[in-house]
Scaffold this motif. Sequence first.
Motif, PDB file in Angstrom:
ATOM      1  N   LYS A   1       1.775 -13.845 -17.276  1.00  0.00           N
ATOM      2  CA  LYS A   1       2.791 -14.176 -16.271  1.00  0.00           C
ATOM      3  C   LYS A   1       3.779 -13.023 -16.111  1.00  0.00           C
ATOM      4  CE  LYS A   1       2.019 -18.628 -15.219  1.00  0.00           C
ATOM      5  NZ  LYS A   1       1.915 -19.145 -13.854  1.00  0.00           N
ATOM      6  N   ARG A   2       4.239 -12.487 -17.235  1.00  0.00           N
ATOM      7  CA  ARG A   2       5.204 -11.394 -17.167  1.00  0.00           C
ATOM      8  C   ARG A   2       4.561 -10.117 -16.613  1.00  0.00           C
ATOM      9  NH1 ARG A   2       6.310 -13.841 -21.979  1.00  0.00           N
ATOM     10  NH2 ARG A   2       5.181 -12.280 -23.195  1.00  0.00           N
ATOM     11  N   GLN A   3       3.304  -9.879 -16.962  1.00  0.00           N
ATOM     12  CA  GLN A   3       2.617  -8.706 -16.438  1.00  0.00           C
ATOM     13  C   GLN A   3       2.424  -8.812 -14.929  1.00  0.00           C
ATOM     14  OE1 GLN A   3      -0.899  -8.686 -18.904  1.00  0.00           O
ATOM     15  NE2 GLN A   3       0.053  -7.431 -20.499  1.00  0.00           N
ATOM     16  N   GLN A   4       2.111 -10.007 -14.446  1.00  0.00           N
ATOM     17  CA  GLN A   4       1.985 -10.201 -13.003  1.00  0.00           C
ATOM     18  C   GLN A   4       3.312  -9.924 -12.307  1.00  0.00           C
ATOM     19  OE1 GLN A   4       0.521 -14.229 -12.792  1.00  0.00           O
ATOM     20  NE2 GLN A   4      -1.624 -13.604 -12.895  1.00  0.00           N
ATOM     21  N   ALA A   5       4.415 -10.422 -12.896  1.00  0.00           N
ATOM     22  CA  ALA A   5       5.734 -10.173 -12.323  1.00  0.00           C
ATOM     23  C   ALA A   5       6.055  -8.682 -12.343  1.00  0.00           C
ATOM     24  CB  ALA A   5       6.795 -10.958 -13.092  1.00  0.00           C
ATOM     25  N   PHE A   6       5.629  -7.999 -13.406  1.00  0.00           N
ATOM     26  CA  PHE A   6       5.891  -6.564 -13.515  1.00  0.00           C
ATOM     27  C   PHE A   6       5.133  -5.791 -12.440  1.00  0.00           C
ATOM     28  CE2 PHE A   6       5.323  -2.264 -14.878  1.00  0.00           C
ATOM     29  CZ  PHE A   6       6.533  -1.934 -15.469  1.00  0.00           C
ATOM     30  N   VAL A   7       3.835  -6.068 -12.288  1.00  0.00           N
ATOM     31  CA  VAL A   7       3.035  -5.362 -11.282  1.00  0.00           C
ATOM     32  C   VAL A   7       3.590  -5.636  -9.887  1.00  0.00           C
ATOM     33  CG1 VAL A   7       0.743  -5.147 -10.241  1.00  0.00           C
ATOM     34  CG2 VAL A   7       0.965  -5.360 -12.712  1.00  0.00           C
ATOM     35  N   ALA A   8       4.046  -6.872  -9.644  1.00  0.00           N
ATOM     36  CA  ALA A   8       4.658  -7.201  -8.352  1.00  0.00           C
ATOM     37  C   ALA A   8       5.891  -6.335  -8.106  1.00  0.00           C
ATOM     38  CB  ALA A   8       5.028  -8.679  -8.309  1.00  0.00           C
ATOM     39  N   SER A   9       6.741  -6.187  -9.128  1.00  0.00           N
ATOM     40  CA  SER A   9       7.942  -5.352  -8.996  1.00  0.00           C
ATOM     41  C   SER A   9       7.579  -3.886  -8.803  1.00  0.00           C
ATOM     42  CB  SER A   9       8.826  -5.500 -10.236  1.00  0.00           C
ATOM     43  OG  SER A   9       9.445  -6.762 -10.282  1.00  0.00           O
ATOM     44  N   LEU A  10       6.530  -3.424  -9.490  1.00  0.00           N
ATOM     45  CA  LEU A  10       6.083  -2.038  -9.341  1.00  0.00           C
ATOM     46  C   LEU A  10       5.613  -1.785  -7.908  1.00  0.00           C
ATOM     47  CD1 LEU A  10       5.343   0.724 -10.517  1.00  0.00           C
ATOM     48  CD2 LEU A  10       3.162  -0.245 -11.265  1.00  0.00           C
ATOM     49  N   MET A  11       4.851  -2.735  -7.358  1.00  0.00           N
ATOM     50  CA  MET A  11       4.385  -2.604  -5.976  1.00  0.00           C
ATOM     51  C   MET A  11       5.566  -2.561  -5.007  1.00  0.00           C
ATOM     52  SD  MET A  11       1.083  -5.156  -5.897  1.00  0.00           S
ATOM     53  CE  MET A  11       0.765  -4.801  -4.175  1.00  0.00           C
ATOM     54  N   LYS A  12       6.569  -3.368  -5.299  1.00  0.00           N
ATOM     55  CA  LYS A  12       7.758  -3.414  -4.449  1.00  0.00           C
ATOM     56  C   LYS A  12       8.464  -2.052  -4.446  1.00  0.00           C
ATOM     57  CE  LYS A  12       9.861  -7.281  -4.842  1.00  0.00           C
ATOM     58  NZ  LYS A  12      10.745  -8.372  -5.317  1.00  0.00           N
ATOM     59  N   GLU A  13       8.545  -1.417  -5.617  1.00  0.00           N
ATOM     60  CA  GLU A  13       9.192  -0.109  -5.712  1.00  0.00           C
ATOM     61  C   GLU A  13       8.392   0.946  -4.950  1.00  0.00           C
ATOM     62  OE1 GLU A  13      12.049   0.903  -6.970  1.00  0.00           O
ATOM     63  OE2 GLU A  13      12.593  -1.140  -7.506  1.00  0.00           O
TER      64      GLU A  13
ATOM     65  N   LYS B   1       6.314   0.477  -2.510  1.00  0.00           N
ATOM     66  CA  LYS B   1       6.382   0.172  -1.083  1.00  0.00           C
ATOM     67  C   LYS B   1       7.715   0.619  -0.493  1.00  0.00           C
ATOM     68  CE  LYS B   1       4.107  -2.362   2.163  1.00  0.00           C
ATOM     69  NZ  LYS B   1       2.682  -2.288   2.490  1.00  0.00           N
ATOM     70  N   SER B   2       8.797   0.417  -1.227  1.00  0.00           N
ATOM     71  CA  SER B   2      10.115   0.794  -0.727  1.00  0.00           C
ATOM     72  C   SER B   2      10.266   2.305  -0.623  1.00  0.00           C
ATOM     73  CB  SER B   2      11.215   0.223  -1.636  1.00  0.00           C
ATOM     74  OG  SER B   2      11.179   0.839  -2.910  1.00  0.00           O
ATOM     75  N   ASN B   3       9.536   3.055  -1.455  1.00  0.00           N
ATOM     76  CA  ASN B   3       9.581   4.517  -1.395  1.00  0.00           C
ATOM     77  C   ASN B   3       8.761   5.074  -0.240  1.00  0.00           C
ATOM     78  OD1 ASN B   3      11.229   4.701  -3.630  1.00  0.00           O
ATOM     79  ND2 ASN B   3       9.542   4.944  -5.078  1.00  0.00           N
ATOM     80  N   GLY B   4       7.870   4.254   0.300  1.00  0.00           N
ATOM     81  CA  GLY B   4       7.041   4.692   1.421  1.00  0.00           C
ATOM     82  C   GLY B   4       5.688   5.190   0.971  1.00  0.00           C
ATOM     83  N   LEU B   5       4.637   4.711   1.656  1.00  0.00           N
ATOM     84  CA  LEU B   5       3.278   5.132   1.308  1.00  0.00           C
ATOM     85  C   LEU B   5       2.830   6.232   2.269  1.00  0.00           C
ATOM     86  CD1 LEU B   5       1.401   1.815   0.443  1.00  0.00           C
ATOM     87  CD2 LEU B   5       1.838   3.736  -1.070  1.00  0.00           C
ATOM     88  N   SER B   6       3.320   7.423   2.066  1.00  0.00           N
ATOM     89  CA  SER B   6       2.893   8.591   2.820  1.00  0.00           C
ATOM     90  C   SER B   6       2.255   9.559   1.829  1.00  0.00           C
ATOM     91  CB  SER B   6       4.088   9.261   3.496  1.00  0.00           C
ATOM     92  OG  SER B   6       4.965   9.804   2.523  1.00  0.00           O
ATOM     93  N   PRO B   7       1.418  10.502   2.319  1.00  0.00           N
ATOM     94  CA  PRO B   7       0.814  11.456   1.388  1.00  0.00           C
ATOM     95  C   PRO B   7       1.850  12.200   0.550  1.00  0.00           C
ATOM     96  CG  PRO B   7      -0.296  11.566   3.506  1.00  0.00           C
ATOM     97  CD  PRO B   7       0.884  10.642   3.689  1.00  0.00           C
TER      98      PRO B   7
ATOM     99  N   LYS C   1      -1.586   0.489   2.698  1.00  0.00           N
ATOM    100  CA  LYS C   1      -0.188   0.588   3.121  1.00  0.00           C
ATOM    101  C   LYS C   1       0.253  -0.556   4.034  1.00  0.00           C
ATOM    102  CE  LYS C   1      -1.243   3.863   6.882  1.00  0.00           C
ATOM    103  NZ  LYS C   1      -0.895   2.990   8.018  1.00  0.00           N
ATOM    104  N   ASP C   2      -0.670  -1.210   4.731  1.00  0.00           N
ATOM    105  CA  ASP C   2      -0.285  -2.265   5.668  1.00  0.00           C
ATOM    106  C   ASP C   2      -0.287  -3.661   5.042  1.00  0.00           C
ATOM    107  OD1 ASP C   2       0.088  -0.486   7.783  1.00  0.00           O
ATOM    108  OD2 ASP C   2      -2.041  -0.547   8.323  1.00  0.00           O
ATOM    109  N   ILE C   3      -0.604  -3.762   3.762  1.00  0.00           N
ATOM    110  CA  ILE C   3      -0.613  -5.070   3.109  1.00  0.00           C
ATOM    111  C   ILE C   3       0.821  -5.517   2.858  1.00  0.00           C
ATOM    112  CG2 ILE C   3      -1.334  -6.373   1.073  1.00  0.00           C
ATOM    113  CD1 ILE C   3      -3.694  -4.518   0.812  1.00  0.00           C
ATOM    114  N   ASP C   4       1.154  -6.681   3.365  1.00  0.00           N
ATOM    115  CA  ASP C   4       2.505  -7.210   3.230  1.00  0.00           C
ATOM    116  C   ASP C   4       2.732  -7.716   1.806  1.00  0.00           C
ATOM    117  OD1 ASP C   4       4.399  -9.856   3.592  1.00  0.00           O
ATOM    118  OD2 ASP C   4       4.977  -8.212   4.911  1.00  0.00           O
ATOM    119  N   LEU C   5       3.936  -7.468   1.268  1.00  0.00           N
ATOM    120  CA  LEU C   5       4.232  -7.909  -0.093  1.00  0.00           C
ATOM    121  C   LEU C   5       4.123  -9.421  -0.234  1.00  0.00           C
ATOM    122  CD1 LEU C   5       7.278  -5.615  -0.982  1.00  0.00           C
ATOM    123  CD2 LEU C   5       4.989  -5.511  -1.970  1.00  0.00           C
TER     124      LEU C   5
END
Length: 500
Positions: A259-271, A273-279, A313-317
């Motif tokens: 459960k905690r690992q899932q929450a962690f990976v979710a937060s990592l994806m959020k970070e 995504k917020s930085n932008g998925l560009s090359p 990059k187009d997958i919504d959180l």
Amino acid sequence: MTTSTSRAVPPRHRSAAGTRRRKPVRRGRLALAISLSLLLLVAAGAGWVYLKLDGDINTFDAGGLSDNRPAAGSSKGENVLVIGSDARNDGNAALGGGDVNDIGRSDTAFLLHVYADHKNAVAVSIPRDTLVTIPPCKLPDGKWTTAQPDMFNAAYSVGETAKGNPACTQNTVESITGLRVDHTVVVDFKGFAALTDVVGGVKVCVPQNVYERDLNPKRPTRGKLLFEKGEQEVSGQKALDYVRIRHGIGDGSDIGRIKRQQAFVASLMKEVKSNGLSPTKLLPLADAATKSLTVDPGLGSADKLISFAMSLKDIDLHNTKFVTIPWRYKGARVAIVEPDASDLWAALKADRTLDGKDASGKKKTSPSARPTAAATPVSGKGITVTVYNGTTVTGLAAKAATELTAAGFTVTGTATARSQDHATTVIEYGPEYRSKAQTVARAFPGAAVQPVPGAGINVVVGESYKGGSTASPQPTAIPKDVTEDARSADDNPCSNLTYG
């Protein structure tokens, strides 16, 4: 004496002020030359970066993958197996402790299904203690093992090498799910810590104060405080400690840690995504990750790896979900719950989201469109069968029973066959059921039909059966235990930590 090589400019080339006249086109050419030079430098630099990344990427031997895999292209979506390795080789012992020559194990694993519309994704965690049948796997000396029951994380240790056996874990996941794994990515301690450093930290939620002994139960004293209770950002070693803690936090179970690992990976994806998925943004991430990644040959170059990352990059959180394979405790271990698990795999194969929506990316056919030829559905109305598992693959009879039921057949029960060495599916029938047995056989292309005096209709599932072969089965609902327990990548890090 002068050493200048300049020559006098003829009078006709001088202006009234006595300086050389420069044509505007010359300036344009100079600007163009400078621009081209810069582009060449940038291209050369990018080429150097890609060459460097290519040199950092490790791939595992594809020769260890099974010859008996689910068919390619059964779904338009992609399935990516992500393995968190606790191997201590290659400098990882400095972060995780332990013997550098110890056997590599899979600390965590999940199957990420990227739907064909590339707007939805779901990650299915598989507990390390799950009881499974590990299919034949390749040993370091080139020999192959025989299928054997064991815990899921034992697959990564087949061959007992320090670097582990990713191909065997992939074979096991394909055997459990009936889904073809398109790519496998192994992240070790160093890669994990580097990723969290590059994104600048990841938000987590800690339910209580955590001390050094909580991370290492064998420690004689409580030790120093590692985490204070509450929401906070972690990176590097601290992030690694957070996802590895099991015994001293929550209920101390592996399910709680998941459960905690899932929450962690979710937060990592959020970070990320917020930085932008560009090359430009991805290159530092790729540089950090590739130094400690092991991937299948299909992702074994920088352009393939970055191209795959860009495709997400187009997958919504909110449309990125985290679930755990349907499970129950069996003593101190975890057992897969059927037919719930088979319903989940069937939904992913059909590119249906957890809430039942079609995410296959297919355009709806207009009324004026010409209909395409389709296979004639198999109707099982009025036909009663019993399904037997003629293999060592756990859950195969239940999977076949689910699909037969969806096609209208009446399944009286499932059981294990007298022998588990059936290569192909066999339809056994009493003489009076011949016609109905042939109808059942249509649901299993390639199945043999065999008369057995005194029998009803028995389906003995063989190794050739991979699921999804019954014609036009009706979609089954994903179990509520799975959907209600799902986490979205945009959830608050403190939410839905029932076991943590």
